[in-house]
Design an enzyme around this catalytic site. Structure first.
Site, short mmCIF file in Angstrom:
data_model
loop_
_atom_site.label_atom_id
_atom_site.label_comp_id
_atom_site.label_asym_id
_atom_site.label_seq_id
_atom_site.Cartn_x
_atom_site.Cartn_y
_atom_site.Cartn_z
N ASN A 40 84.42 89.83 39.84
CA ASN A 40 85.87 89.97 39.72
C ASN A 40 86.55 88.94 40.63
O ASN A 40 86.05 88.61 41.71
CB ASN A 40 86.36 91.40 40.01
CG ASN A 40 85.90 91.95 41.35
OD1 ASN A 40 84.86 91.57 41.88
ND2 ASN A 40 86.66 92.89 41.88
N GLU A 42 90.31 88.30 42.08
CA GLU A 42 91.66 88.88 42.19
C GLU A 42 92.69 87.82 42.56
O GLU A 42 92.35 86.67 42.85
CB GLU A 42 91.63 90.02 43.22
CG GLU A 42 90.71 91.15 42.77
CD GLU A 42 90.73 92.36 43.68
OE1 GLU A 42 91.25 92.26 44.81
OE2 GLU A 42 90.20 93.40 43.25
N CYS A 51 88.38 90.80 35.70
CA CYS A 51 87.21 91.65 35.97
C CYS A 51 85.92 90.84 35.83
O CYS A 51 85.87 89.83 35.13
CB CYS A 51 87.16 92.80 34.97
SG CYS A 51 88.46 94.02 35.17
N GLU A 53 83.25 91.57 34.15
CA GLU A 53 82.74 91.54 32.78
C GLU A 53 83.40 90.42 31.98
O GLU A 53 82.73 89.68 31.25
CB GLU A 53 83.03 92.88 32.07
CG GLU A 53 82.35 94.08 32.70
CD GLU A 53 83.18 94.77 33.77
OE1 GLU A 53 83.87 94.08 34.54
OE2 GLU A 53 83.13 96.00 33.84
N CYS A 87 86.77 98.57 32.29
CA CYS A 87 88.16 98.95 32.00
C CYS A 87 88.45 98.76 30.51
O CYS A 87 87.67 98.12 29.78
CB CYS A 87 89.12 98.13 32.85
SG CYS A 87 89.41 96.45 32.25
N CYS A 90 88.49 95.11 29.24
CA CYS A 90 87.15 94.53 29.06
C CYS A 90 86.46 95.10 27.83
O CYS A 90 85.74 94.39 27.13
CB CYS A 90 86.31 94.76 30.31
SG CYS A 90 86.81 93.71 31.69
#
Ligand code: THU
Length: 128
Positions: A40, A42, A51, A53, A87, A90
């Site tokens: 991830n 940010e 993210c 993924e 999430c 994703c």
């Protein structure tokens, strides 16, 4: 399975997560056999955060691979390991490239993990 989870743990080390403190690593196996890792990343504006993924999927697609077998995901705050469930964003991105049988491996260690298919995680996904 163990090797893919190990690669996800390696990717987690690169997590850039100063805002949430939640470090995630992913290892995506393409049908070619090649593995693409991601973490991830940010951002101070929060919204642009990505993210682990999606980092892995976008890396793969940008390198020309669009068909995938499975993905291993690991994560947690510093010093802990939980099994993150992807999430909704994703899951939708996975649905763009992966079949409902695509395996999502949510791991706390190389020996402890839960496997669910994308079809179970995102039934009736939107498609055009
Ligand atoms: N995150 C992931 O990278 N993957 C998941 O499966 C769950 C959440 C990230 C997003 C954000 O950087 C941090 O974890 C906390 O939500």
């Amino acid at each position: 399975m163990k090797e893919l989870i190990k690669q996800a743990f390696e990717a987690r080390k690169n997590s850039y997560s100063p805002y949430s403190g939640f470090q995630v690593g992913a290892a995506l196996e393409g049908k070619s056999g090649k593995v693409y890792t991601g973490c991830n990343v940010e951002n101070a504006a929060y919204g642009p955060s990505n993210c682990a993924e999606r980092t892995a999927i976008f890396k793969a697609v940008s390198e020309g691979e669009r068909e995938f077998k499975r993905i291993a995901i690991v994560g947690g705050h510093e010093g802990e390991s939980v099994a993150p469930t992807p999430c909704g964003v994703c899951r939708q991105v996975m649905a763009e490239f992966c079949e409902p049988s695509f395996e999502v491996i949510m791991a706390t260690s190389e020996d402890e993990y839960e496997v669910m298919t994308l079809g179970e995680l995102l039934p009736k996904s939107f498609d055009l």
